[in-house]
Write a protein that holds these residues in place. Structure first.
Motif, PDB file in Angstrom:
ATOM      1  N   ARG A 138       0.864  -1.191   0.000  1.00 30.59           N
ATOM      2  CA  ARG A 138       0.000   0.000   0.000  1.00 30.59           C
ATOM      3  C   ARG A 138       0.898   1.238   0.000  1.00 30.59           C
ATOM      4  O   ARG A 138       1.965   1.236   0.597  1.00 30.59           O
ATOM      5  CB  ARG A 138      -0.881   0.013   1.244  1.00 30.59           C
ATOM      6  N   THR A 162      -3.905   0.135  -2.082  1.00 33.86           N
ATOM      7  CA  THR A 162      -4.261   1.462  -2.566  1.00 33.86           C
ATOM      8  C   THR A 162      -2.991   2.224  -2.894  1.00 33.86           C
ATOM      9  O   THR A 162      -2.110   2.385  -2.046  1.00 33.86           O
ATOM     10  CB  THR A 162      -5.086   2.239  -1.521  1.00 33.86           C
ATOM     11  N   LEU A 170      -0.913   5.683  -4.116  1.00 31.46           N
ATOM     12  CA  LEU A 170      -0.985   7.103  -3.791  1.00 31.46           C
ATOM     13  C   LEU A 170      -0.393   7.906  -4.940  1.00 31.46           C
ATOM     14  O   LEU A 170       0.416   7.399  -5.714  1.00 31.46           O
ATOM     15  CB  LEU A 170      -0.206   7.404  -2.509  1.00 31.46           C
ATOM     16  N   LYS A 179      -5.051   9.719  -2.544  1.00 32.70           N
ATOM     17  CA  LYS A 179      -5.458   8.348  -2.816  1.00 32.70           C
ATOM     18  C   LYS A 179      -5.602   8.107  -4.313  1.00 32.70           C
ATOM     19  O   LYS A 179      -6.186   8.906  -5.036  1.00 32.70           O
ATOM     20  CB  LYS A 179      -6.786   8.052  -2.113  1.00 32.70           C
TER      21      LYS A 179
END
Length: 181
Positions: free
Chosen positions: A14, A47, A49, A55
């Motif tokens: 992530r 997720t 960035l 996000k």
């Protein structure tokens, strides 16, 4: 072996910098090779960035790093992102996965903050490489010869500085895949 038979591991968590993942993913897939997302995080999507703050898209993990073996891949690509690489550095299986590519002499490509993994894995010593400027000192402390260039090749290692260098980085990845026998 045709490029369509090549398999590339993308190691991330992530917080990966989205364009540093999507650019190389598109380049690899566009060349006809298979791209596989490998991660220590296997409990849901990762997720991405944008600029470490905003996000981005979610990406599914294809293979947990504890089940991944360097022998199953032709190349390793490590996208950057400060949070991404800082998390990877704390994963012993991820560090061992990176080491296995070097032990096998397989190509490794790292951009932006991803060369931090080379310091963590004790693989930076004596290597000429580049990275995002904020980790320059860490790489120098790990024994690397750090240079400020858009792309650096040192044996099986390809490094680039930032998203600004993605076009050259992506091209180098595809050229490396094409050169593999």
């Amino acid at each position: 072996m045709a490029i369509a038979d090549k398999k590339v591991a993308f190691l991330l968590t992530r917080g990966v910098e989205e364009v540093e993942l999507t650019g190389p993913l598109s380049a690899v897939r566009g060349a006809g090779a298979q791209a596989v997302i490998v991660s220590p995080w296997d409990d849901g999507p990762l997720t991405a960035l944008n600029s470490d703050w905003h996000k981005g898209e979610d990406f599914e993990v294809d293979v947990p790093v504890i089940a991944a073996k360097a022998e199953d891949y032709d190349m390793l690509v490590m996208p950057g992102g400060t949070l991404n690489v800082d998390n990877l550095r704390t994963s012993a299986p991820a560090v061992e996965f990176v080491k296995a590519f070097f032990e096998a002499g397989k190509p490794v490509a790292a951009i932006c903050h991803a060369p931090w993994m080379l310091a963590e894995a004790k693989l930076a010593q004596g290597r000429t490489l580049t990275s995002y400027h904020s980790i320059k000192q860490d790489l120098l402390n790990a024994g690397a010869n750090w240079v400020d260039q858009e792309l650096v090749r040192d044996g099986n290692l390809i490094t680039s500085r930032s998203p600004d260098d993605l076009a050259v980085f992506d091209k180098a990845i595809v050229q490396e895949l094409e050169s593999l026998g």
